[in-house]
Write a protein that holds these residues in place. Structure first.
Motif, PDB file in Angstrom:
ATOM      1  N   UNK A 292     -31.489  45.293 -49.263  1.00 11.21           N
ATOM      2  CA  UNK A 292     -31.538  44.154 -48.356  1.00 11.21           C
ATOM      3  C   UNK A 292     -30.476  43.134 -48.760  1.00 11.21           C
ATOM      4  N   UNK A 293     -30.873  41.917 -49.097  1.00 10.84           N
ATOM      5  CA  UNK A 293     -29.896  40.900 -49.496  1.00 10.84           C
ATOM      6  C   UNK A 293     -29.948  40.635 -50.994  1.00 10.84           C
ATOM      7  N   UNK A 294     -30.366  41.634 -51.773  1.00 12.35           N
ATOM      8  CA  UNK A 294     -30.511  41.455 -53.222  1.00 12.35           C
ATOM      9  C   UNK A 294     -29.774  42.557 -53.981  1.00 12.35           C
ATOM     10  N   UNK A 295     -29.273  42.184 -55.153  1.00 12.81           N
ATOM     11  CA  UNK A 295     -28.779  43.151 -56.127  1.00 12.81           C
ATOM     12  C   UNK A 295     -29.752  43.091 -57.291  1.00 12.81           C
TER      13      UNK A 295
ATOM     14  N   UNK B 145     -35.796  38.686 -63.134  1.00  9.67           N
ATOM     15  CA  UNK B 145     -34.749  37.713 -63.464  1.00  9.67           C
ATOM     16  C   UNK B 145     -33.348  38.236 -63.166  1.00  9.67           C
ATOM     17  N   UNK B 146     -33.187  39.553 -63.048  1.00 10.10           N
ATOM     18  CA  UNK B 146     -31.865  40.133 -62.790  1.00 10.10           C
ATOM     19  C   UNK B 146     -31.427  39.994 -61.340  1.00 10.10           C
ATOM     20  N   UNK B 147     -32.326  39.644 -60.454  1.00 11.91           N
ATOM     21  CA  UNK B 147     -32.010  39.626 -59.022  1.00 11.91           C
ATOM     22  C   UNK B 147     -30.938  38.592 -58.714  1.00 11.91           C
ATOM     23  N   UNK B 148     -29.947  39.032 -57.958  1.00 13.51           N
ATOM     24  CA  UNK B 148     -28.919  38.135 -57.428  1.00 13.51           C
ATOM     25  C   UNK B 148     -28.969  38.260 -55.915  1.00 13.51           C
ATOM     26  N   UNK B 149     -29.101  37.111 -55.239  1.00 11.38           N
ATOM     27  CA  UNK B 149     -29.231  37.111 -53.785  1.00 11.38           C
ATOM     28  C   UNK B 149     -27.864  37.005 -53.124  1.00 11.38           C
ATOM     29  N   UNK B 150     -27.696  37.710 -52.029  1.00 11.65           N
ATOM     30  CA  UNK B 150     -26.565  37.522 -51.134  1.00 11.65           C
ATOM     31  C   UNK B 150     -27.036  36.668 -49.967  1.00 11.65           C
ATOM     32  N   UNK B 151     -26.243  36.605 -48.924  1.00 14.60           N
ATOM     33  CA  UNK B 151     -26.656  35.870 -47.725  1.00 14.60           C
ATOM     34  C   UNK B 151     -27.871  36.567 -47.121  1.00 14.60           C
ATOM     35  N   UNK B 152     -28.836  35.804 -46.591  1.00 14.56           N
ATOM     36  CA  UNK B 152     -29.991  36.433 -45.937  1.00 14.56           C
ATOM     37  C   UNK B 152     -29.536  37.392 -44.841  1.00 14.56           C
ATOM     38  N   UNK B 153     -30.271  38.476 -44.646  1.00 10.80           N
ATOM     39  CA  UNK B 153     -29.869  39.505 -43.705  1.00 10.80           C
ATOM     40  C   UNK B 153     -29.654  38.980 -42.299  1.00 10.80           C
TER      41      UNK B 153
ATOM     42  N   UNK C 291     -26.242  37.586 -42.246  1.00 12.88           N
ATOM     43  CA  UNK C 291     -25.222  38.610 -42.395  1.00 12.88           C
ATOM     44  C   UNK C 291     -24.968  39.302 -41.054  1.00 12.88           C
ATOM     45  N   UNK C 292     -26.026  39.569 -40.305  1.00  9.68           N
ATOM     46  CA  UNK C 292     -25.885  40.307 -39.058  1.00  9.68           C
ATOM     47  C   UNK C 292     -25.235  39.457 -37.967  1.00  9.68           C
ATOM     48  N   UNK C 293     -25.213  38.133 -38.123  1.00 10.28           N
ATOM     49  CA  UNK C 293     -24.602  37.258 -37.141  1.00 10.28           C
ATOM     50  C   UNK C 293     -23.225  36.750 -37.574  1.00 10.28           C
ATOM     51  N   UNK C 294     -22.718  37.298 -38.689  1.00 10.47           N
ATOM     52  CA  UNK C 294     -21.389  36.942 -39.132  1.00 10.47           C
ATOM     53  C   UNK C 294     -21.268  35.572 -39.760  1.00 10.47           C
ATOM     54  N   UNK C 295     -22.385  34.928 -40.076  1.00 11.75           N
ATOM     55  CA  UNK C 295     -22.337  33.601 -40.693  1.00 11.75           C
ATOM     56  C   UNK C 295     -22.009  33.738 -42.166  1.00 11.75           C
ATOM     57  N   UNK C 296     -21.529  32.683 -42.750  1.00 14.57           N
ATOM     58  CA  UNK C 296     -21.237  32.657 -44.180  1.00 14.57           C
ATOM     59  C   UNK C 296     -22.529  32.562 -44.980  1.00 14.57           C
ATOM     60  N   UNK C 297     -22.394  32.469 -46.275  1.00 15.02           N
ATOM     61  CA  UNK C 297     -23.564  32.377 -47.132  1.00 15.02           C
ATOM     62  C   UNK C 297     -24.355  31.119 -46.797  1.00 15.02           C
ATOM     63  N   UNK C 298     -25.661  31.285 -46.790  1.00 13.26           N
ATOM     64  CA  UNK C 298     -26.549  30.189 -46.435  1.00 13.26           C
ATOM     65  C   UNK C 298     -27.022  29.474 -47.680  1.00 13.26           C
TER      66      UNK C 298
END
Length: 192
Positions: free
Chosen positions: A31-34, A172-180, A183-190
């Protein structure tokens, strides 16, 4: 995962054990996590709404008999996308468990995103066990960590504690990206 569905995980996983562990250390994008996979652990389920990892191979394709259950502790961490999840729903779920005790109910942050972590004990079948749930409402994610003992094994709470540092390190290792949805609407990181 809706809290009431958590009860069926232990029997399902016991049926699904494979003979040996396969190390798959590194990270996994879901999803939006590493998420970092602990050394010696393997990801055994990766779908749109679920990510599951364990210190032994588990999964629905397993071909196992009772004699094939690996020696040693078996533990797992499950990530589930659950729209509308809240800490309150998990409190209600835990309070509905037999002989429950919430040992820890605390606010935490995961890569800057607010979450609530529960550590609790309850009776599963005839034995007590200890589990951890982490609820991340802003990302609609539930993280569930547990021992997977054999039926009748009274060592569940101690097994959980032996692996608690690893469970905590996964969270604790989780790194979030932009919410899905962004991402699907082409917006930048929220904002987090």
């Amino acid at each position: 995962m809706i809290p009431c569905r958590a009860a069926w995980l232990v029997p399902l996983l016991l049926v699904a054990l494979l003979l040996t562990a396969c190390g798959d250390a590194g990270s996994v994008q879901w999803r939006d996590a590493t998420v970092q996979v602990p050394e010696g652990w393997t990801v055994f389920e990766e779908e749109e709404t679920r990510l599951s990892m364990s210190n032994v191979e588990l999964g629905q394709d397993a071909d196992i008999s009772p004699d094939d259950i690996p020696d040693g502790d078996i533990v797992a961490v499950f990530f589930t996308h659950e729209p509308g999840t809240t800490p309150g729903k998990w409190r209600e779920f835990i309070e509905g468990r037999e002989d429950h005790e919430i040992e820890s109910d605390q606010s935490i942050e995961i890569d800057g995103v607010p979450a609530t972590q529960f550590i609790y004990r309850h009776r599963s079948g005839s034995e007590m066990t200890r589990e951890m749930a982490v609820v991340v409402p802003a990302r609609e994610i539930e993280i569930f960590a547990q021992p997977v003992p054999e039926p009748g094994d009274p060592d569940g709470p101690e097994t959980f504690m032996r692996h608690f540092d690893t469970f905590r390190e996964v969270v604790e290792s989780i790194e979030w990206g932009a919410p899905l949805d962004l991402q699907s609407h082409g917006a930048g990181a929220a904002p987090r």
